[in-house]
Design a protein around this motif. Structure first.
Motif, PDB file in Angstrom:
ATOM      1  N   ARG A 101     -42.428  -3.172 -22.003  1.00 29.49           N
ATOM      2  CA  ARG A 101     -42.954  -4.476 -21.603  1.00 29.49           C
ATOM      3  C   ARG A 101     -42.616  -5.528 -22.656  1.00 29.49           C
ATOM      4  N   THR A 102     -42.651  -6.804 -22.224  1.00 30.44           N
ATOM      5  CA  THR A 102     -42.604  -7.919 -23.161  1.00 30.44           C
ATOM      6  C   THR A 102     -44.017  -8.154 -23.684  1.00 30.44           C
ATOM      7  N   ARG A 103     -44.150  -9.057 -24.645  1.00 32.45           N
ATOM      8  CA  ARG A 103     -45.470  -9.330 -25.206  1.00 32.45           C
ATOM      9  C   ARG A 103     -46.416  -9.950 -24.194  1.00 32.45           C
ATOM     10  N   ASP A 104     -45.845 -10.645 -23.189  1.00 29.35           N
ATOM     11  CA  ASP A 104     -46.720 -11.231 -22.177  1.00 29.35           C
ATOM     12  C   ASP A 104     -46.838 -10.349 -20.944  1.00 29.35           C
ATOM     13  N   GLY A 105     -46.432  -9.063 -21.068  1.00 30.72           N
ATOM     14  CA  GLY A 105     -46.741  -8.086 -20.039  1.00 30.72           C
ATOM     15  C   GLY A 105     -45.710  -7.855 -18.968  1.00 30.72           C
ATOM     16  N   TRP A 106     -44.550  -8.514 -19.051  1.00 31.62           N
ATOM     17  CA  TRP A 106     -43.532  -8.328 -18.031  1.00 31.62           C
ATOM     18  C   TRP A 106     -42.695  -7.089 -18.321  1.00 31.62           C
ATOM     19  N   VAL A 118     -44.425   0.509 -24.704  1.00 30.82           N
ATOM     20  CA  VAL A 118     -43.606   0.017 -25.813  1.00 30.82           C
ATOM     21  C   VAL A 118     -43.394  -1.478 -25.591  1.00 30.82           C
ATOM     22  N   VAL A 119     -43.815  -2.294 -26.553  1.00 32.68           N
ATOM     23  CA  VAL A 119     -43.694  -3.750 -26.439  1.00 32.68           C
ATOM     24  C   VAL A 119     -42.489  -4.213 -27.238  1.00 32.68           C
ATOM     25  N   LEU A 120     -41.566  -4.895 -26.571  1.00 32.65           N
ATOM     26  CA  LEU A 120     -40.372  -5.415 -27.229  1.00 32.65           C
ATOM     27  C   LEU A 120     -40.526  -6.906 -27.483  1.00 32.65           C
ATOM     28  N   ALA A 121     -40.144  -7.324 -28.666  1.00 37.69           N
ATOM     29  CA  ALA A 121     -40.150  -8.746 -29.034  1.00 37.69           C
ATOM     30  C   ALA A 121     -38.759  -9.320 -28.829  1.00 37.69           C
ATOM     31  N   ARG A 122     -38.722 -10.577 -28.408  1.00 39.04           N
ATOM     32  CA  ARG A 122     -37.430 -11.252 -28.258  1.00 39.04           C
ATOM     33  C   ARG A 122     -36.661 -11.209 -29.573  1.00 39.04           C
ATOM     34  N   GLN A 123     -35.343 -11.072 -29.463  1.00 38.78           N
ATOM     35  CA  GLN A 123     -34.504 -11.078 -30.655  1.00 38.78           C
ATOM     36  C   GLN A 123     -34.756 -12.363 -31.443  1.00 38.78           C
ATOM     37  N   GLY A 124     -35.080 -12.259 -32.712  1.00 40.27           N
ATOM     38  CA  GLY A 124     -35.438 -13.413 -33.523  1.00 40.27           C
ATOM     39  C   GLY A 124     -36.933 -13.526 -33.715  1.00 40.27           C
ATOM     40  N   GLY A 125     -37.717 -12.805 -32.928  1.00 40.74           N
ATOM     41  CA  GLY A 125     -39.146 -12.698 -33.187  1.00 40.74           C
ATOM     42  C   GLY A 125     -40.017 -13.721 -32.493  1.00 40.74           C
ATOM     43  N   VAL A 136     -38.278   8.020 -31.277  1.00 39.57           N
ATOM     44  CA  VAL A 136     -38.059   7.348 -29.994  1.00 39.57           C
ATOM     45  C   VAL A 136     -37.613   5.913 -30.283  1.00 39.57           C
ATOM     46  N   ILE A 137     -36.422   5.552 -29.807  1.00 35.13           N
ATOM     47  CA  ILE A 137     -35.852   4.221 -30.044  1.00 35.13           C
ATOM     48  C   ILE A 137     -35.674   3.526 -28.697  1.00 35.13           C
ATOM     49  N   VAL A 138     -36.211   2.306 -28.589  1.00 38.82           N
ATOM     50  CA  VAL A 138     -36.116   1.540 -27.344  1.00 38.82           C
ATOM     51  C   VAL A 138     -35.310   0.268 -27.615  1.00 38.82           C
ATOM     52  N   THR A 139     -34.277   0.030 -26.828  1.00 35.57           N
ATOM     53  CA  THR A 139     -33.425  -1.143 -26.997  1.00 35.57           C
ATOM     54  C   THR A 139     -33.251  -1.851 -25.663  1.00 35.57           C
ATOM     55  N   ARG A 189     -31.342  10.387 -23.546  1.00 35.14           N
ATOM     56  CA  ARG A 189     -31.078   8.952 -23.349  1.00 35.14           C
ATOM     57  C   ARG A 189     -31.425   8.633 -21.903  1.00 35.14           C
ATOM     58  N   ALA A 190     -32.321   7.670 -21.701  1.00 36.99           N
ATOM     59  CA  ALA A 190     -32.781   7.345 -20.352  1.00 36.99           C
ATOM     60  C   ALA A 190     -32.917   5.833 -20.209  1.00 36.99           C
ATOM     61  N   THR A 191     -32.819   5.348 -18.983  1.00 32.13           N
ATOM     62  CA  THR A 191     -32.890   3.915 -18.693  1.00 32.13           C
ATOM     63  C   THR A 191     -34.147   3.613 -17.894  1.00 32.13           C
ATOM     64  N   ALA A 192     -34.837   2.550 -18.263  1.00 34.75           N
ATOM     65  CA  ALA A 192     -36.049   2.136 -17.543  1.00 34.75           C
ATOM     66  C   ALA A 192     -35.685   1.635 -16.148  1.00 34.75           C
ATOM     67  N   ASP A 193     -36.612   1.804 -15.211  1.00 34.07           N
ATOM     68  CA  ASP A 193     -36.381   1.314 -13.857  1.00 34.07           C
ATOM     69  C   ASP A 193     -36.824  -0.143 -13.739  1.00 34.07           C
ATOM     70  N   GLU A 194     -36.876  -0.665 -12.510  1.00 33.15           N
ATOM     71  CA  GLU A 194     -37.200  -2.076 -12.304  1.00 33.15           C
ATOM     72  C   GLU A 194     -38.612  -2.417 -12.737  1.00 33.15           C
ATOM     73  N   ASP A 195     -39.484  -1.409 -12.860  1.00 33.28           N
ATOM     74  CA  ASP A 195     -40.851  -1.632 -13.316  1.00 33.28           C
ATOM     75  C   ASP A 195     -41.007  -1.379 -14.814  1.00 33.28           C
ATOM     76  N   GLY A 196     -39.887  -1.181 -15.503  1.00 30.22           N
ATOM     77  CA  GLY A 196     -39.941  -0.915 -16.933  1.00 30.22           C
ATOM     78  C   GLY A 196     -40.409   0.485 -17.275  1.00 30.22           C
ATOM     79  N   ALA A 197     -40.429   1.391 -16.293  1.00 34.99           N
ATOM     80  CA  ALA A 197     -40.927   2.750 -16.513  1.00 34.99           C
ATOM     81  C   ALA A 197     -39.785   3.704 -16.818  1.00 34.99           C
ATOM     82  N   VAL A 198     -40.063   4.650 -17.713  1.00 32.58           N
ATOM     83  CA  VAL A 198     -39.118   5.720 -18.034  1.00 32.58           C
ATOM     84  C   VAL A 198     -39.836   7.044 -17.815  1.00 32.58           C
TER      85      VAL A 198
END
Length: 271
Positions: free
Chosen positions: A8-13, A81-88, A54-57, A32-41
């Motif tokens: 997810r993003t920080r705002d839940g998307w 797993v919450v990902l931050a936009r590149q640059g923070g 566990v590394i998420v990119t 190595r696995a890819t998330a689906d349209e709902d961000g689920a793995v």
């Protein structure tokens, strides 16, 4: 058994198509696995007991890494797993932002003779964005000089400034004021507002994409956006419709508006 994670993003998307890589303590990749349209793995192959990384990119986001300890269950529960936009920076910091005309563009296009597009731009415009702590309460106001239309053809520009179209002597300014904001996806928003054009005020929605925030060479902070909208000339009492042949009008009645915007944090622009 296997791996379970939500990205997810920080705002839940959901971060669609994020990539999850699992390595063992020797650094060897075991999954190595890819998330689906709902961000689920979700995977079903069990892991051997032990410690894993566990590394998420995802493109446009800073990678996230964590350690997982696997017991006899053979399962890795990575959770959310919450990902931050590149640059923070997820969204522009709250406050006032001033549109920078030198690094922005306001363009419009319409069908010409039913086979191609006429493209133009306005060269005189200004604007102000108020980013609220509650992003959906943010506001934008913009003013465009109608006479600044430029399509690269002087005769056509003169006609567009005439009473047949913009009638710039009577209506020298085009204004837009927002009155609401709705999220429609990660970094995408629907801006609700009113456009005043040719003396007519109509509700117009902007499809807005947020492109990021960062420092500029002049010591300021900039945020970048792109937006599109569709207008119909008859909605704004611009009914000129020269027919050149077989019912085909010279200029189409539907206009596509394209905005590429840079805004500088604060009430003033760098000198």
């Amino acid at each position: 058994m296997g791996l379970r994670a939500q990205v997810r993003t920080r705002d839940g998307w959901a971060v669609q198509h994020a990539v999850v890589t699992v390595t063992d303590m020797t650094g060897a990749q075991v999954l190595r696995a890819t998330a689906d349209e709902d961000g689920a793995v979700r995977t079903d192959t069990p892991f051997q007991a032990g410690a894993y990384t566990v590394i998420v990119t995802a493109i446009g986001y800073a990678p996230a890494a964590s350690t997982a300890l696997v017991t006899a269950s053979g399962r890795v529960e990575a959770g959310t797993v919450v990902l931050a936009r590149q640059g923070g920076v997820e969204l522009p910091p709250p406050g006032t932002w001033s549109l920078d005309p030198a690094h922005s563009s306001v363009g419009a296009s319409a069908q010409h003779l039913g086979i191609s597009s006429v493209r133009g731009r306005f060269t005189d415009f200004s604007g102000r964005i108020e980013i609220s702590k509650d992003v959906e309460q943010s506001r934008v106001e913009a003013v465009i000089g109608a006479a600044s239309i430029d399509t690269g053809n002087g005769m056509r520009d003169k006609h567009l400034r005439s009473p047949d179209f913009l009638d710039v002597d009577r209506f020298p300014e085009i204004t837009y004021r927002s009155n609401g904001l709705s999220p429609v996806g990660p970094d995408r928003w629907l801006v609700h507002g009113e456009l005043s054009l040719h003396g007519v005020v109509r509700p117009v929605d902007l499809h807005l994409s947020y492109l990021g925030t960062g420092p500029d060479p002049w010591g300021g902070v900039r945020a970048a956006f792109s937006a599109t909208a569709e207008l119909h000339r008859e909605d704004f009492a611009m009914n000129y419709n020269q027919v050149v042949r077989a019912g085909i009008s010279a200029i189409g009645t539907t206009l596509r508006v394209d905005l590429d915007i840079q805004a500088v944090q604060g009430d003033s622009l760098p000198s």
